[in-house]
Design a protein around this motif. Structure first.
Motif, short mmCIF file in Angstrom:
data_model
loop_
_atom_site.label_atom_id
_atom_site.label_comp_id
_atom_site.label_asym_id
_atom_site.label_seq_id
_atom_site.Cartn_x
_atom_site.Cartn_y
_atom_site.Cartn_z
N ILE A 4 18.73 0.34 6.52
CA ILE A 4 18.78 1.41 8.29
C ILE A 4 18.13 1.06 9.26
O ILE A 4 18.56 1.35 9.84
N VAL A 5 16.72 -0.30 9.03
CA VAL A 5 16.34 -0.55 10.57
C VAL A 5 15.92 -1.89 10.14
O VAL A 5 15.85 -2.64 9.36
N GLN A 6 15.92 -2.67 11.23
CA GLN A 6 16.45 -4.02 11.33
C GLN A 6 15.04 -4.95 12.62
O GLN A 6 15.78 -4.07 13.99
N ASP A 7 14.86 -5.65 12.77
CA ASP A 7 13.52 -5.78 13.02
C ASP A 7 13.16 -4.51 14.11
O ASP A 7 12.92 -4.97 15.44
N LYS A 36 18.81 5.15 17.59
CA LYS A 36 20.51 4.59 17.60
C LYS A 36 19.67 3.91 16.55
O LYS A 36 20.18 2.81 16.36
N LYS A 37 20.45 3.60 15.42
CA LYS A 37 20.58 3.08 13.93
C LYS A 37 19.89 2.07 14.19
O LYS A 37 19.97 1.35 13.58
N GLY A 38 18.82 2.92 13.74
CA GLY A 38 17.54 2.03 12.85
C GLY A 38 17.11 0.70 14.26
O GLY A 38 15.98 0.42 13.95
N THR A 39 17.41 1.30 15.72
CA THR A 39 17.10 0.22 16.56
C THR A 39 16.54 0.63 17.63
O THR A 39 16.69 1.98 18.13
N VAL A 40 15.37 0.34 18.84
CA VAL A 40 15.02 1.03 20.01
C VAL A 40 15.58 0.75 20.79
O VAL A 40 16.14 -0.01 21.90
N SER A 41 16.11 1.74 21.28
CA SER A 41 17.42 2.31 22.49
C SER A 41 16.28 2.57 24.18
O SER A 41 16.99 2.33 24.77
N MET A 47 7.08 5.19 2.28
CA MET A 47 8.16 4.27 1.97
C MET A 47 7.74 2.46 2.34
O MET A 47 6.61 2.54 3.01
N GLN A 48 7.68 1.78 0.96
CA GLN A 48 7.72 1.06 1.42
C GLN A 48 8.65 -0.38 2.00
O GLN A 48 9.58 -0.19 2.35
N PRO A 49 8.16 -1.10 3.49
CA PRO A 49 9.32 -1.57 4.10
C PRO A 49 9.93 -3.11 3.05
O PRO A 49 9.82 -3.58 2.11
N ALA A 50 11.24 -3.79 3.55
CA ALA A 50 11.70 -4.53 2.65
C ALA A 50 11.54 -5.99 3.56
O ALA A 50 10.93 -6.87 2.96
N THR A 59 0.89 -0.74 15.19
CA THR A 59 2.25 -1.34 15.84
C THR A 59 3.13 -1.48 13.78
O THR A 59 2.95 -1.26 13.39
N THR A 60 4.46 -1.44 15.00
CA THR A 60 5.37 -2.40 13.74
C THR A 60 5.50 -3.55 14.19
O THR A 60 5.45 -3.96 14.87
N SER A 61 5.63 -4.51 13.05
CA SER A 61 6.05 -5.93 13.59
C SER A 61 6.99 -6.38 12.43
O SER A 61 7.30 -6.42 11.25
N LYS A 62 8.46 -6.88 12.69
CA LYS A 62 9.32 -7.43 12.55
C LYS A 62 10.01 -6.56 11.48
O LYS A 62 9.87 -7.13 9.81
N LEU A 63 10.13 -4.97 11.25
CA LEU A 63 10.16 -4.36 10.28
C LEU A 63 11.28 -4.12 9.77
O LEU A 63 12.28 -4.05 10.43
N ASP A 64 11.68 -4.29 8.66
CA ASP A 64 12.84 -4.22 7.96
C ASP A 64 13.00 -3.10 6.90
O ASP A 64 12.09 -2.79 5.80
N ILE A 65 13.47 -2.03 7.26
CA ILE A 65 13.64 -0.47 6.10
C ILE A 65 14.98 -0.47 5.42
O ILE A 65 16.11 -0.96 6.22
N ALA A 66 15.28 -0.53 4.34
CA ALA A 66 16.54 -0.61 3.65
C ALA A 66 16.12 0.75 2.35
O ALA A 66 15.46 0.80 1.85
#
Length: 281
Positions: free
Chosen positions: A18-21, A214-219, A53-56, A5-12
């Motif tokens: 690029i990816v938020q929450d 879409k733009k780093g979020t789940v649609s 890659m390391q998450p922010a 799973t991912t939890s509140k993942l931010d990637i920059a």
């Protein structure tokens, strides 16, 4: 069962988020396809989940533990990744390439054990590459090369396999060759497979679970029937499409006919209504 799973993942990248929450769960023993337009962040998500890659901020959890806090060898015993367009040194044979998959289990100076040789042989046989085991990787066809790299990943003996666009630059026959191999690995070994896929119809046909980005979020997330909808296709891909059942499997097929927002007159061009009638829609 959910292990990854991912939890509140931010990637920059640098200061650009690029990816938020991001909060997603990968079904165990299933094939999951990440889909989205170019630049949507799907490959970035895959690389972060595979520890490249390391998450922010936030975390990727495997069995409840952050994979970024585990040792490289421990993670490599649990998940393998085939990056996009991998390359092998000139002259490296298939068996030599596949043997690299045993690295997480080797000690000292990397002595190859009897067990290592048996696993390498099994991985080569499982991918249908036995007749090419002594052939240099750079002399293989595109489909054969992909199978050799998949064999290397199999030699890691992991339950989870990540693939970043495994059919890129392959012709239709080789695309099917690779996708059918992945399907067989999933069915025979209950292996969890997560892959970035460009072709929506490939994703729908071969994946049990789809995640539209879409733009780093789940649609959209769920079965192909739940994700291949007019609304999600408009939002994620900016297209209008007819969705019909595959005559062989019943899974949804996407037939794009215009960009979203085009005049109605353009949407009946090229006789798409006749195509629908022929398909029985």
């Amino acid at each position: 069962m959910i292990r990854l799973t991912t939890s509140k993942l931010d990637i920059a990248y640098d200061d650009r988020l690029i990816v938020q929450d991001l909060n997603i769960a990968i079904p165990q023993g299933k094939i999951t396809a990440l889909v989205g337009s170019n630049g949507s962040g799907k490959s970035t998500i895959l690389k972060t989940m595979a520890r490249l890659m390391q998450p922010a901020n936030g975390s990727v959890l495997l069995d409840g533990k952050s994979i970024h806090k585990q040792s490289t060898k421990e993670v490599a015993k649990q998940l393998a990744i085939l990056p996009q367009n991998p390359t092998a040194p000139d002259g490296l044979t298939v068996s030599e390439l596949v043997s690299y998959g045993r690295f997480p289990y080797q000690k000292g100076f990397g002595t190859v054990t009897k067990e290592d040789r048996e696993v390498v042989k099994w991985a080569i046989e499982a991918t249908g590459m036995s007749e090419f085991s002594d052939r240099p990787v750079d002399q293989l066809s595109g489909g054969q090369r992909q199978r050799a790299w998949i064999a290397m990943a199999l030699a890691q003996e992991t339950d989870i396999l990540f693939l970043d666009e495994p059919t890129t630059f392959l012709d239709m026959a080789h695309q099917l060759e690779v996708l059918q191999l992945l399907q067989k690995l999933n069915e025979m070994n209950n292996r969890t497979i997560v892959m970035v896929v460009h072709d929506l119809n490939h994703a729908s046909r071969y994946a049990h679970h789809m995640i539209a980005i879409k733009k780093g979020t789940v649609s959209g997330e769920g079965s192909p029937e739940e994700v291949m909808t007019h609304e999600i296709l408009r939002e994620v891909f900016n297209i209008e499409a007819d969705i019909i059942p595959d005559p062989r499997t019943g899974v949804p097929l996407c037939l794009p006919y215009s960009l979203a927002g085009e005049p109605i007159a353009n949407k009946v061009a090229f006789g798409h209504e006749k195509v629908l009638q022929a398909a029985g829609a």
